[in-house]
Design a protein around this motif. Structure first.
Motif, PDB file in Angstrom:
ATOM      1  N   ARG A 108      -2.636  -2.702  -2.380  1.00 26.81           N
ATOM      2  CA  ARG A 108      -2.772  -1.619  -3.351  1.00 26.81           C
ATOM      3  C   ARG A 108      -3.544  -2.162  -4.558  1.00 26.81           C
ATOM      4  NH1 ARG A 108       1.276   2.945  -5.465  1.00 26.81           N
ATOM      5  NH2 ARG A 108       2.339   2.564  -3.504  1.00 26.81           N
ATOM      6  N   GLY A 109      -4.580  -1.464  -4.951  1.00 23.54           N
ATOM      7  CA  GLY A 109      -5.374  -1.894  -6.103  1.00 23.54           C
ATOM      8  C   GLY A 109      -6.515  -2.826  -5.753  1.00 23.54           C
ATOM      9  N   MET A 110      -6.489  -3.455  -4.576  1.00 25.98           N
ATOM     10  CA  MET A 110      -7.564  -4.400  -4.229  1.00 25.98           C
ATOM     11  C   MET A 110      -8.286  -4.037  -2.943  1.00 25.98           C
ATOM     12  SD  MET A 110      -5.967  -8.119  -5.224  1.00 25.98           S
ATOM     13  CE  MET A 110      -7.498  -9.033  -5.026  1.00 25.98           C
ATOM     14  N   GLY A 111      -7.698  -3.161  -2.136  1.00 23.36           N
ATOM     15  CA  GLY A 111      -8.324  -2.789  -0.875  1.00 23.36           C
ATOM     16  C   GLY A 111      -8.002  -3.769   0.240  1.00 23.36           C
TER      17      GLY A 111
ATOM     18  N   PRO B 106       0.814  -1.221   0.000  1.00 25.78           N
ATOM     19  CA  PRO B 106       0.000   0.000   0.000  1.00 25.78           C
ATOM     20  C   PRO B 106       0.845   1.268   0.000  1.00 25.78           C
ATOM     21  CG  PRO B 106      -0.328  -1.279   2.030  1.00 25.78           C
ATOM     22  CD  PRO B 106       0.593  -2.066   1.177  1.00 25.78           C
ATOM     23  N   ALA B 107       0.325   2.312  -0.659  1.00 30.23           N
ATOM     24  CA  ALA B 107       1.029   3.594  -0.723  1.00 30.23           C
ATOM     25  C   ALA B 107       1.269   4.148   0.680  1.00 30.23           C
ATOM     26  CB  ALA B 107       0.220   4.584  -1.567  1.00 30.23           C
ATOM     27  N   GLY B 108       0.356   3.859   1.615  1.00 30.02           N
ATOM     28  CA  GLY B 108       0.507   4.345   2.993  1.00 30.02           C
ATOM     29  C   GLY B 108       1.781   3.819   3.656  1.00 30.02           C
ATOM     30  N   ILE B 109       2.166   2.580   3.327  1.00 30.35           N
ATOM     31  CA  ILE B 109       3.414   2.012   3.868  1.00 30.35           C
ATOM     32  C   ILE B 109       4.617   2.750   3.274  1.00 30.35           C
ATOM     33  CG2 ILE B 109       4.921  -0.036   3.720  1.00 30.35           C
ATOM     34  CD1 ILE B 109       2.993  -0.457   5.877  1.00 30.35           C
ATOM     35  N   LEU B 110       4.533   3.037   1.960  1.00 30.21           N
ATOM     36  CA  LEU B 110       5.619   3.804   1.333  1.00 30.21           C
ATOM     37  C   LEU B 110       5.745   5.182   1.967  1.00 30.21           C
ATOM     38  CD1 LEU B 110       7.542   2.987  -0.948  1.00 30.21           C
ATOM     39  CD2 LEU B 110       5.568   1.502  -0.842  1.00 30.21           C
TER      40      LEU B 110
ATOM     41  N   GLY C 267       4.795   6.497  -3.357  1.00 25.00           N
ATOM     42  CA  GLY C 267       3.943   6.801  -2.213  1.00 25.00           C
ATOM     43  C   GLY C 267       2.914   7.812  -2.688  1.00 25.00           C
ATOM     44  N   SER C 268       2.223   8.473  -1.754  1.00 24.64           N
ATOM     45  CA  SER C 268       1.212   9.419  -2.223  1.00 24.64           C
ATOM     46  C   SER C 268       1.857  10.711  -2.714  1.00 24.64           C
ATOM     47  CB  SER C 268       0.183   9.701  -1.121  1.00 24.64           C
ATOM     48  OG  SER C 268       0.819  10.227   0.005  1.00 24.64           O
ATOM     49  N   VAL C 269       3.100  11.005  -2.268  1.00 26.15           N
ATOM     50  CA  VAL C 269       3.764  12.241  -2.702  1.00 26.15           C
ATOM     51  C   VAL C 269       5.017  11.955  -3.534  1.00 26.15           C
ATOM     52  CG1 VAL C 269       4.870  14.375  -1.924  1.00 26.15           C
ATOM     53  CG2 VAL C 269       2.904  13.455  -0.678  1.00 26.15           C
ATOM     54  N   MET C 270       5.832  11.024  -3.101  1.00 22.81           N
ATOM     55  CA  MET C 270       7.079  10.721  -3.809  1.00 22.81           C
ATOM     56  C   MET C 270       7.455   9.256  -3.584  1.00 22.81           C
ATOM     57  SD  MET C 270      10.049  12.415  -1.442  1.00 22.81           S
ATOM     58  CE  MET C 270       9.360  13.537  -0.261  1.00 22.81           C
TER      59      MET C 270
ATOM     60  N   PRO D 106      -3.982   6.327   1.134  1.00 24.85           N
ATOM     61  CA  PRO D 106      -4.471   7.411   0.286  1.00 24.85           C
ATOM     62  C   PRO D 106      -5.280   6.856  -0.891  1.00 24.85           C
ATOM     63  CG  PRO D 106      -2.096   7.099   0.004  1.00 24.85           C
ATOM     64  CD  PRO D 106      -2.530   6.198   1.108  1.00 24.85           C
ATOM     65  N   PRO D 107      -6.206   7.660  -1.455  1.00 25.13           N
ATOM     66  CA  PRO D 107      -7.017   7.153  -2.574  1.00 25.13           C
ATOM     67  C   PRO D 107      -6.155   6.843  -3.796  1.00 25.13           C
ATOM     68  CG  PRO D 107      -7.382   9.507  -2.221  1.00 25.13           C
ATOM     69  CD  PRO D 107      -6.545   9.037  -1.089  1.00 25.13           C
ATOM     70  N   ALA D 108      -6.566   5.818  -4.561  1.00 26.22           N
ATOM     71  CA  ALA D 108      -5.827   5.429  -5.765  1.00 26.22           C
ATOM     72  C   ALA D 108      -6.130   6.401  -6.900  1.00 26.22           C
ATOM     73  CB  ALA D 108      -6.230   4.019  -6.165  1.00 26.22           C
ATOM     74  N   PRO D 109      -5.177   6.605  -7.835  1.00 25.70           N
ATOM     75  CA  PRO D 109      -5.428   7.492  -8.974  1.00 25.70           C
ATOM     76  C   PRO D 109      -6.628   7.015  -9.794  1.00 25.70           C
ATOM     77  CG  PRO D 109      -3.111   6.816  -8.863  1.00 25.70           C
ATOM     78  CD  PRO D 109      -3.846   5.991  -7.872  1.00 25.70           C
TER      79      PRO D 109
END
Lengths: 371, 88
Positions: free
Chosen positions: A275-278, A68-72, A97-100, A307-310
């Motif tokens: 990520r991608g599956m919830g 998940p992006a949150g872990i990144l 991640g959600s920013v970088m 964070p929400p996925a693109p």
């Protein structure tokens, strides 16, 4: 190399594919779970060797992609703190991640290091007692024992400056989630051979019983994969939902008891976001209380959020085998391996990345032909 | 990520409480922990993942796989002569 080259013999692969063509009577949708298998299928063009009745769809089995992006975000947060060193597998550096990503954090002065093995992460902590060394440890059941060994070894050596930022995923709950979806198209599964090397086959026997779907444990080389597909098609054509093992040189029914013992000692089963599956119930591993001093989540006061996925990304459908990477508007344009938007483009084992690497030319030809 | 590569154990030594092996991967030798495969011995082929041997390759099962393929007539005139386990 022994136990590698002979399983890449093109003549054997073609002969097995011909046998599949002889026995197949109707269309079948098969899913390989593991990203390593997806990579081999694309790399060796196995789909093209198979009769048109066989459709291979690619599962969510790339742990780098589904982290998940949150872990990144947490890894990047820690990496940017003074006195911290963030250590991880090379594949993780470009995961957004959600920013970088971690590579960008490194460009901003963070101490981010790449390791091949969890024991290398412990070695870095041993060599730098003045720094807090956090190991971003991701993986399926295959990698969880090695990651657990990092904590085991750090404790044995009395290292106090080492912690694990763990994000593990488990395969059987993900297959269960896929099969429980009303949209599921998959009629048979190739189970991941290295995951089963660790866990054994009992969980997959249970899936066969619960969902009446055939499962064949497969290896990673072309002969292994086409042999697994032949067995799967044989089971499907016979109307038999059974479990078969076509990777017997590594997989036993019981798995690796020592690896299972190490994992159970350090980790407990927990809910996990993919990520991608919830979130999937019981599809991850958390560090047990007894090892809390090695759990990097103690550096955070707030709960982990995702964070929400693109919006443009269709990876949720790709990871469930509902659509192909080439169906995505961003594929190869806005979303590329060097600037991934969605999970399956992130690692070389992700389905989108494998299509980009091996199938982009074919996809473009098809698009042009359709115009 | 779940890649595991076969290699042959050439030596074994104790290191910081871990049973460590030198494993030969087609001419390149790397250190590998045998903690998860305590039964592995010098000369065995092991599958190695992120620096740990996760299984000892079962030579009999590998040979059996090739015999099965042969019995299916799939390998007639198609196997290279140097593949071990291909002969009955």
């Amino acid at each position: 190399m022994k136990y590698l080259d002979e399983y890449r013999d093109g003549a054997v692969v073609r002969a097995l594919a011909q046998r599949i063509a002889q026995i197949v009577t109707r269309p079948w949708v098969l899913m390989e779970i593991c990203g390593g298998q997806t990579h081999s299928i694309l790399r060796y063009g196995l789909q093209e060797l198979l009769p048109k009745e066989i459709e291979l769809v690619h599962g969510p089995g790339c742990p780098v992609c589904v982290t998940p992006a949150g872990i990144l975000d947490r890894a990047i947060d820690l990496a940017l703190r003074p006195g911290f060193t963030l250590v991880t597998y090379g594949d993780m550096l470009r995961v957004p991640g959600s920013v970088m990503d971690l590579q960008s954090a490194r460009a901003r002065g963070a101490d981010v290091r790449m390791v091949y093995s969890p024991l290398d992460a412990v070695r870095i902590a041993r060599a730098h007692p003045d720094r807090t060394v956090v190991f971003l440890a991701v993986g399926f059941e295959t990698t969880a024992p090695a990651n657990a060994m990092a904590i085991y070894q750090a404790e044995r050596e009395g290292l106090r400056n080492f912690a694990l930022l763990a994000s593990h995923v488990l395969v059987p709950p993900a297959i269960r989630a896929l099969l429980s979806s009303p949209d599921c198209r998959v009629q048979g599964f190739i189970a991941p051979g290295h995951v089963c090397t660790i866990t054994g086959c009992a969980d997959y026997e249970q899936l066969v019983r619960d969902f009446h779907v055939p499962v064949v444990v497969g290896g990673f080389e072309p002969v292994d994969l086409v042999q697994a597909i032949l067995t799967l098609v044989t089971l499907l054509e016979a109307g038999h939902a059974g479990l078969a093992n076509e990777y017997t040189r590594s997989v036993t029914a019981r798995g690796n008891p020592e690896a299972q013992r190490v994992v159970a000692e350090v980790f407990a089963v927990a809910d996990q976001t993919w990520r991608g599956m919830g979130e999937i119930c019981g599809s991850g591993l958390r560090i047990r209380e007894r090892y809390a001093q090695y759990d990097a989540s103690r550096f955070f006061d707030v709960a982990l959020t995702e964070p929400p996925a693109p919006a443009v990304c269709i990876s949720a459908q790709i990871l469930q085998g509902l659509r192909k990477p080439t169906d995505c508007a961003a594929f190869g344009t806005a979303c590329r391996p060097e600037s991934p938007i969605g999970a399956p483009m992130v690692s070389t084992e992700g389905a989108c990345s494998a299509y980009y690497r091996y199938r982009r030319a074919a996809a473009q030809t098809a698009v042009e032909a359709a115009r | 990520m779940c890649l595991a590569i076969p290699g042959q154990i050439v030596s074994i030594a104790e290191e910081r409480g871990q049973r460590m092996a030198q494993v030969d991967f087609g001419g390149v030798t790397q250190p590998v922990s045998l903690h998860l495969t305590p039964q592995a011995a010098i000369g065995d082929y092991v599958l190695v993942h992120v620096g740990f041997a996760i299984s000892r390759i079962d030579a009999e099962e590998a040979a059996h796989t090739w015999r099965t393929l042969q019995e299916m007539d799939l390998l007639a005139n198609e196997l290279p002569a140097n593949v071990e386990g291909a002969q009955p």
